[in-house]
Design an enzyme around this catalytic site. Structure first.
Site, PDB file in Angstrom:
ATOM      1  N   ASP A 220     -29.279  21.443  23.884  1.00  0.00           N
ATOM      2  CA  ASP A 220     -29.071  20.276  22.835  1.00  0.00           C
ATOM      3  C   ASP A 220     -28.059  19.139  23.522  1.00  0.00           C
ATOM      4  OD1 ASP A 220     -26.922  21.767  22.141  1.00  0.00           O
ATOM      5  OD2 ASP A 220     -27.353  22.085  20.114  1.00  0.00           O
TER       6      ASP A 220
ATOM      7  N   HIS B  61     -25.399  22.357  23.455  1.00  0.00           N
ATOM      8  CA  HIS B  61     -25.590  24.679  24.009  1.00  0.00           C
ATOM      9  C   HIS B  61     -26.347  24.456  25.035  1.00  0.00           C
ATOM     10  CE1 HIS B  61     -24.212  22.826  19.555  1.00  0.00           C
ATOM     11  NE2 HIS B  61     -23.512  23.938  19.468  1.00  0.00           N
TER      12      HIS B  61
ATOM     13  N   SER C  76     -20.388  27.896  17.099  1.00  0.00           N
ATOM     14  CA  SER C  76     -21.474  27.270  17.361  1.00  0.00           C
ATOM     15  C   SER C  76     -22.365  27.934  18.578  1.00  0.00           C
ATOM     16  CB  SER C  76     -21.531  25.679  17.172  1.00  0.00           C
ATOM     17  OG  SER C  76     -21.327  24.750  18.368  1.00  0.00           O
TER      18      SER C  76
END
Length: 370
Positions: free
Chosen positions: A335, A338, A38
Site C-alpha cells: 500500500d 507498507h 503498523s
C-alpha cells in the site's frame, strides 16, 4: 540374549529421541514480544476507536492463518514479526494485547503491543485520534509481565523472560511521517524545534522505555532502525516525484536518527548488565530492495499494489474500493506505506541469518540461541 539386545536397542532409541527433543527445544523461540507501529501491528488497532485500521479487505488477502481474511495487519500477508517468529520456531503468532483472548496460556508464546500510527513520542499519530504509543505499549507489557508470574511462578517467569524471549521494537517512522513532517500541522513544530532537538527527544524517550523493559527482565532486544521513508509511494506521490527520486529531507532525518540509535544501543549495552541489543538495519535492507528490485523478482518498487491516487497509487490507503495489482508478489509495496509480504520475507530472512551489513552485532538466530 535377544531380549537383552532389544532392551539395549530400546534404550538407545530412547536416548536418541531425548537428544532430538533437547536439540529441537534449543532451536525454538519460546516467546516473542513485539512493540512498534503498523509495520508489525497484528491487530491491536481493531480494538481502538481510530482512523488507522487495516481490518478491511483486501488487507490480509494472502494471510493463510485467517484464510485470506483481514486481521488488522497492514499488508497482504504476514508482517516481518510474524515471519521471524515462524522461522525461529515460535509455535504460535504473538497475540495482540488488546484481543479479548490475550490471557492465560495464550500469552505463553508472546504478545504483540504494536499499533498502527504509534510512535516513540506521545504526540505522534494524534491525527489518527487513537493509537498506542511506546509509553503505553510498555505499560501494557507490565501487565503481561505480572500475568507470567501467575502463569509460571516468579522464578520460572524471570528465567523465561531473560533467556527464552526476544523483545523486538520496530518504531520511529511515524515520529517523522505523522509528527515532524506532517503536512500543514507540523509547520509550527518545525519552526520551534530543530531536527537535532526532535531526534534528541526521540532517543531520550526510547532510552527510558528500553530501560523499563530491562527492569522487567527483558534481556534480548532487537531494534529496527527507520527505513527510507522518503521513498515510500505516499511520499513520492504527494511530493510529485519521478520514479527514481525520493524525498531528501525525510531520508536525511531517518539517517540522522539511525546514527543516534546505534550510539544509544552501544551505550545501553555497556550500562545494562546481561542485556544484548541487536540493531536491524532496515534502512539499508529496504533501500537495497528499492534500488535493485528486479534482482529480487519484483517489477516495481515505486507503485503501491493496493491504493489510489496519483502516479504511484500513493494517497488513499488500501481498502475495498482500491485498485489492486494482479500479482502481489511483484510489488515491493503493498500500500502507500507498507511493504508486501514478499518484501517482508526477504527482509526477515536477512535479519534471521544475515551478516553484519544488515544485522549486528549478531543475527536473530544467534540472538535466540544466546
Amino acid at each position: 540374549m535377544a531380549m537383552a539386545m532389544d532392551l539395549r536397542l530400546s534404550s538407545t532409541l530412547a536416548c536418541l529421541v531425548l537428544l532430538f527433543a533437547i536439540g529441537n527445544a534449543a532451536e525454538e523461540l519460546a516467546a516473542s514480544f513485539v512493540f512498534g507501529d503498523s509495520l508489525v501491528d497484528a491487530g491491536n488497532n481493531n480494538y481502538l476507536s481510530t482512523l488507522s485500521r487495516a481490518n478491511i479487505r483486501p488487507n490480509g488477502i494472502d494471510f493463510k492463518a485467517s484464510g485470506g481474511n483481514p486481521t488488522g495487519r497492514y499488508t497482504n500477508g504476514r508482517t516481518i514479526g510474524d515471519i521471524i517468529g515462524e522461522e525461529l520456531g515460535q509455535p504460535n503468532y504473538s497475540i495482540p494485547f488488546l484481543a479479548p483472548n490475550s490471557t492465560g496460556e495464550a500469552i505463553r508464546y508472546g504478545v504483540n503491543y504494536a499499533s498502527g500510527g504509534g510512535g516513540i513520542l506521545n504526540a505522534t499519530g494524534r491525527i489518527f485520534v487513537n493509537r498506542l504509543g511506546l509509553d503505553v505499549q510498555v505499560d501494557y507489557f507490565n501487565i503481561t509481565r505480572k500475568q507470567f508470574d501467575q502463569l509460571l511462578g516468579a522464578a520460572k517467569a524471570k528465567d523465561y523472560m531473560m533467556k527464552k524471549s526476544i523483545f523486538s521494537i520496530t518504531i520511529g517512522a511515524n515520529d517523522f511521517l505523522n509528527n515532524y513532517l506532517l503536512p500543514v500541522l507540523s509547520i509550527g513544530a518545525r519552526i520551534s524545534q530543530t531536527p537535532d532537538s526532535f531526534i534528541d527527544d526521540m532517543i531520550n524517550h526510547l532510552r527510558d522505555q528500553l530501560t523499563r523493559l530491562y527492569q522487567m527482565d527483558a534481556r534480548k532486544f532487537v531494534l529496527g532502525n527507520v527505513g527510507p521513508i522518503g521513498c515510500i509511494p505516499y511520499q513520492k506521490t504527494i511530493n510529485q516525484l519521478a520514479e527514481n527520486q525520493c524525498v531528501d529531507l525525510a531520508n536525511k532525518l531517518a539517517i540522522q536518527y539511525n546514527g543516534r540509535l546505534k550510539d544509544l544501543l552501544a551505550s545501553l549495552s555497556e550500562n545494562l548488565p546481561g542485556a544484548t541489543f541487536v540493531e536491524a538495519n532496515v534502512y539499508a535492507l529496504v533501500m537495497e530492495l528499492i534500488t535493485n528490485y528486479d534482482k529480487y523478482g519484483f517489477t516495481t518498487a515505486t507503485r503501491a499494489c493496493c491504493g489510489n491516487g496519483g502516479q504511484f497509487a500513493g494517497i488513499i490507503p488500501c481498502g475495498p474500493t482500491s485498485s489492486m495489482c494482479t500479482d502481489r508478489s511483484k510489488h515491493v509495496f503493498w500500500d502507500p506505506y507498507h511493504p508486501s509480504e514478499a518484501a517482508n520475507v526477504i527482509v526477515a530472512k536477512q535479519l534471521i541469518d544475515g551478516d553484519e551489513k544488515y544485522i549486528s552485532p549478531m543475527n536473530l538466530r544467534q540472538l535466540r540461541d544466546l
